[in-house]
Write a protein that holds these residues in place. Sequence first.
Motif, PDB file in Angstrom:
ATOM      1  N   LYS A 199       2.412   7.562  -7.876  1.00 40.27           N
ATOM      2  CA  LYS A 199       2.777   6.423  -7.563  1.00 40.27           C
ATOM      3  C   LYS A 199       1.589   5.292  -7.998  1.00 40.27           C
ATOM      4  N   ASP A 208       8.261  -0.460  -1.913  1.00 41.97           N
ATOM      5  CA  ASP A 208       7.020  -0.598  -2.964  1.00 41.97           C
ATOM      6  C   ASP A 208       6.347  -1.813  -2.834  1.00 41.97           C
ATOM      7  N   ASN A 256       2.721  -3.560  -1.516  1.00 45.23           N
ATOM      8  CA  ASN A 256       1.123  -2.996  -1.487  1.00 45.23           C
ATOM      9  C   ASN A 256       0.488  -3.732  -0.334  1.00 45.23           C
ATOM     10  N   ASP A 297       5.390  -8.968  -4.045  1.00 48.40           N
ATOM     11  CA  ASP A 297       5.633  -7.495  -3.352  1.00 48.40           C
ATOM     12  C   ASP A 297       4.257  -7.044  -2.860  1.00 48.40           C
ATOM     13  N   TYR A 343       1.133   2.402 -10.765  1.00 47.86           N
ATOM     14  CA  TYR A 343       0.495   0.996 -10.090  1.00 47.86           C
ATOM     15  C   TYR A 343      -0.644   0.583 -10.938  1.00 47.86           C
ATOM     16  N   GLU A 371       2.529  10.202  -4.296  1.00 43.95           N
ATOM     17  CA  GLU A 371       1.791   9.145  -3.900  1.00 43.95           C
ATOM     18  C   GLU A 371       0.520   8.823  -5.192  1.00 43.95           C
TER      19      GLU A 371
END
Lengths: 341, 341
Positions: free
Chosen positions: B119, A103, A105, A69, B123, B116
Amino acid sequence: MTVSGTRTAAPTLDEVALRAGVSRATVSRVVNDSPRVSAEAREAVQAAVAELRYVPNRMARSLVTRRTDTIALVLSEPDTQVFSDPFFASIVRGLSRALAETDLNLVLLTARDAREQEKIGRYARRGHVDGVILMSLHREDQLPEVLAAAGVPLVLCGRPFDGRPVAYVDADNVGGGRVATEFLIAQGRRRIATVTGPQDMIAGVDRFQGHRAALEQAGRRLEPGLVAHGDFTEAGGARAMAELLDREPGLDAVFVASDPMAVGALRTLQAAGRTVPGDVAVVGFDDAAVAQTCDPPLTTMAQPLDEMTPLMTELLLQQIDGGPQADSRVCATHLVRRASA
Amino acid sequence: MTVSGTRTAAPTLDEVALRAGVSRATVSRVVNDSPRVSAEAREAVQAAVAELRYVPNRMARSLVTRRTDTIALVLSEPDTQVFSDPFFASIVRGLSRALAETDLNLVLLTARDAREQEKIGRYARRGHVDGVILMSLHREDQLPEVLAAAGVPLVLCGRPFDGRPVAYVDADNVGGGRVATEFLIAQGRRRIATVTGPQDMIAGVDRFQGHRAALEQAGRRLEPGLVAHGDFTEAGGARAMAELLDREPGLDAVFVASDPMAVGALRTLQAAGRTVPGDVAVVGFDDAAVAQTCDPPLTTMAQPLDEMTPLMTELLLQQIDGGPQADSRVCATHLVRRASA
DNA sequence: GCCGAATGTGGAAGCGCTTCCACGAATGTC
DNA sequence: GACATTCGTGGAAGCGCTTCCACATTCGGC
């Protein structure tokens, strides 16, 4: 949550399973949106996930799914001032926006030299990234080969030099160069010069090619004296313009292959006492932000970056999912008229 | 290597072990430079690694080591034009250069809004990155808290608003603002204005603070009419300068808190018929590349980015290795004299 | 020449996850 | 009402790696 910086022990699938009263397998199915789960089970799991603030461990997942991802944006450039180029900035911004939906990166990698390109090759093999977007490519760069040989999904930002079958997204640079020059011709300009981009980059080559084509179509010849090569930077544009003025004081128009260069050219022209667009008309390329704010505001060829960056991610994603390897798109450019021509 | 794009099956530890005639454990030791390996075993393994072109699977390794060899550069910014800011460009460049030495990778993440940021918090928790460098921080940003609470190693680019104990690297912005203004005072300038940076960013606040301090130390008062707020962009600088000129036509100097803004200010001044530095002296901040190429070349405060970016990575690495959590550095700035003051 | 320490090595566990397989329950079909 | 299907679920294997532990060896010290 401890007082010191100790990372709070992250909940695992098992803990969620325990709490939801189901098996690990079921939790995994819920987390991955598998349809084969009953409504109750799903709800129980979702509740447990929320309570525990469960976040899947990406490493563990990647280990089995073979997906990371993560996609890499690779800059094949001896890093000097690429980052300051508004074009690069727009690409990064667009890409990161397009990726925000998913999702995935974005990993930014720069390849200053052959050694680093090798490092990137190694990095990309073995699934450290799912795919690569390559930009700022030079004629001799081996990276596309290396990556293609390793079977890494790849999309180029700008078409490749040879006709090799590889996915890419590009603006119609030839067409853009032609339209810009035709516009200058239509204005009745007689001695139209150009400041090109680097001739080891496809955008530089293509825009120059478009310029030449327009000239020839109008029954004129490309005069070597009216051509100077720049490097896409403002300083380079200023330098090239000075060269041009030196060789051909009588020029009355110039097509500059990027906006930063055009800004530099503007400065040189004004320092030399030329008015723009009175004495010399200037058309840039990119429609960067600076084109609106410089003085005079720049007439320039816009490339639809808003279209191009989502396209790149789309092409890449499609390729990652096993789709076609060499699907490509060329986006139309259009003239934005402001005050410099 | 197959003809189609199929990824060649990557060799695993076992295959290397088999070929080298040792166990998996030994291969792992060699790959990780453990000293507890005999010379013969090491050589055999190295040969096998070379033959098989073995590259360790980072996911598998991360799963057990809890390290990802990835650090994130997080931009807390509604992405508009950050990327075009030469300061940002320099940071990215410096960081990626510093990281090139190690085998760490740089992930670029932007946090446009609260969603974000959340998010990113998710992460960063669960060890998707080993550490975070946070830049372009605004007063209300929650990200430092979130990250600190999650125990993620963190280094701020620029000091935090409150005195919270967190690692950071910053330039001496207060000192820089002071020196710039003192320089203007020493020149005999009487009415010294300033274009500040955004007042919800620490660099904006501090540079303004330095300006005020210098004024007061010289027995002058900060006049509200001589202050306009910018946003660190060229357009913002031009706008602020216009405001200033409007309110205080008699100003004879201006300290502009960033070079892009200074370039905008220069343009406004020249459009208003002021000569620089004759009528109005201008001092910028950053010593960006554009400071050398604009007209006139900009006198500006340089911050030692060459020092700062390695320091950030150093501090972060040290923290990742369990070192101190709140070690910080402030780097000296210095005046670079060119033609604008 | 014997004992404890140092040293190099392999076996095996386990990191957290996905997914194949098998199994029981529910459903549909005649 | 008996059978074949489908469906939801749990058990278990295994992704590729590191590392603990135990097991030889070899070595130095007396």
